[in-house]
Scaffold this motif. Structure first.
Motif, PDB file in Angstrom:
ATOM      1  N   TYR A   6       8.496   3.919   1.892  1.00  0.00           N
ATOM      2  CA  TYR A   6       7.449   2.982   1.499  1.00  0.00           C
ATOM      3  C   TYR A   6       6.811   2.323   2.723  1.00  0.00           C
ATOM      4  O   TYR A   6       5.596   2.145   2.780  1.00  0.00           O
TER       5      TYR A   6
ATOM      6  N   GLN B 215       2.912   2.612   3.498  1.00  0.00           N
ATOM      7  CA  GLN B 215       2.133   1.381   3.561  1.00  0.00           C
ATOM      8  C   GLN B 215       1.387   1.265   4.887  1.00  0.00           C
ATOM      9  O   GLN B 215       0.217   0.868   4.923  1.00  0.00           O
TER      10      GLN B 215
ATOM     11  N   LEU C 119       6.498  -5.332  -1.011  1.00  0.00           N
ATOM     12  CA  LEU C 119       7.603  -5.324  -1.964  1.00  0.00           C
ATOM     13  C   LEU C 119       8.416  -6.603  -1.875  1.00  0.00           C
ATOM     14  O   LEU C 119       8.551  -7.196  -0.809  1.00  0.00           O
TER      15      LEU C 119
ATOM     16  N   SER D 244       5.795 -10.392  -8.809  1.00  0.00           N
ATOM     17  CA  SER D 244       5.036  -9.582  -7.868  1.00  0.00           C
ATOM     18  C   SER D 244       3.779  -9.052  -8.538  1.00  0.00           C
ATOM     19  O   SER D 244       3.793  -8.706  -9.727  1.00  0.00           O
TER      20      SER D 244
ATOM     21  N   GLN E 105       5.374   1.287  -5.153  1.00  0.00           N
ATOM     22  CA  GLN E 105       5.642  -0.137  -5.342  1.00  0.00           C
ATOM     23  C   GLN E 105       6.413  -0.369  -6.641  1.00  0.00           C
ATOM     24  O   GLN E 105       7.424  -1.085  -6.663  1.00  0.00           O
TER      25      GLN E 105
END
Length: 294
Positions: free
Chosen positions: A46, A50, A64, A195, A233
């Motif tokens: 990730y 990203q 995250l 989130s 995500q």
């Protein structure tokens, strides 16, 4: 005072229950180590994904395991929010499901007080059951998502969820997505985290990097990579929630095991005292009978 037979039966019952809690603790421990390993491997992927999307676009990319309360406070006024609470599919994990239920209803109330409409898309049987008890309408398509993830560990069903959210956003049916779940901090601490899922495609970066070039174009790369970033995500959040669930269940079973040991000590002491008292009474009766004969 309970009879010796009743105390002995109670001891046997507690021991049988302790075998179950001990087995469940070991299973939860194995699952916890498994999901922790999956999370560590995933976070590296990730982070790299990203960083690539960040280098291509000007818009912010999702982080995250972050609480974004300030951003939520700014989004007051008319609008429509898709709220995705994540619970477990089974119980015996302490206050895990109770906490996510309380956080969900609290967040619904906050959003409605801000003048927003709220759509619900629960993941997990426990939170779906709680929403059903209150008579709220919700999307039932993804309730079993955690089971599918644990069994197959594929991203196909997660992609379907993200595609559904993007479609709702593109049709102006929602303007924001919030995910409520437990974030794993340590064995004894799992915190409720809110989130957001950023559904707007980043704008192509205006700053050209002279050290490398892209093939295909930056626009095509962003179009291909951004949905993958959203999938990642949601996948990371689900892994985090699963890790928290297994940790909570392991702790609950450990507590139950400790309580069973304490109860067994008390019952064993009571059994010995009762048995000793019964023997003493029998001796007194025997001695009393001998005295009467003389």
């Amino acid at each position: 005072m309970a009879s010796l037979k009743e105390i002995k039966s109670r001891i046997a019952s507690v021991r049988n229950t302790q075998k179950i809690t001990s087995a469940m603790r070991m299973v939860a421990s194995a699952k916890l180590h498994h999901t922790q390993g999956m999370t560590e491997a995933f976070l590296q992927y990730y982070s790299n994904l990203q960083s690539i999307v960040k280098s291509l676009g000007d818009s912010p990319t999702p982080n995250l395991f972050s609480i974004e309360e300030e951003r939520f406070e700014e989004m007051k006024g008319a609008g429509h929010t898709l709220l995705i609470p994540i619970s477990s599919n089974s119980g015996l994990c302490g206050a895990f499901n109770n906490n996510i239920g309380k956080a969900t209803f609290k967040r619904i109330q906050e959003l409605e007080q801000q003048g927003k409409q709220v759509s619900l898309l629960p993941i997990g049987k426990k939170i779906a059951h709680e929403l059903q008890k209150t008579g709220r309408n919700f999307n039932k398509d993804f309730v079993q998502l955690l089971d599918k993830l644990e069994k197959s560990n594929t991203i196909a069903d997660i992609s379907a969820l993200v595609a559904h959210a993007i479609e709702l956003h593109q049709h102006k049916e929602i303007d924001s997505v919030e995910i409520l779940y437990h974030h794993f901090k340590s064995m004894g601490v799992q915190t409720i985290t809110n989130s957001s899922l950023l559904l707007d495609m980043p704008q192509v970066s205006t700053q050209k990097n002279e050290d490398w070039f892209t093939e295909p174009s930056v626009e095509e790369l962003l179009t291909s990579l951004f949905p993958r970033l959203l999938n990642a995500q949601v996948y990371g959040i689900l892994l985090d929630s699963l890790t928290s669930e297994h940790a909570a269940r392991m702790l609950a079973m450990q507590t139950a095991d400790d309580n069973a040991n304490n109860l067994l000590k008390e019952l064993t002491l009571l059994y010995n005292k009762t048995r000793q008292q019964a023997i003493t009474n029998e001796l007194i009766d025997i001695m009393g009978g001998q005295v009467e004969k003389h």
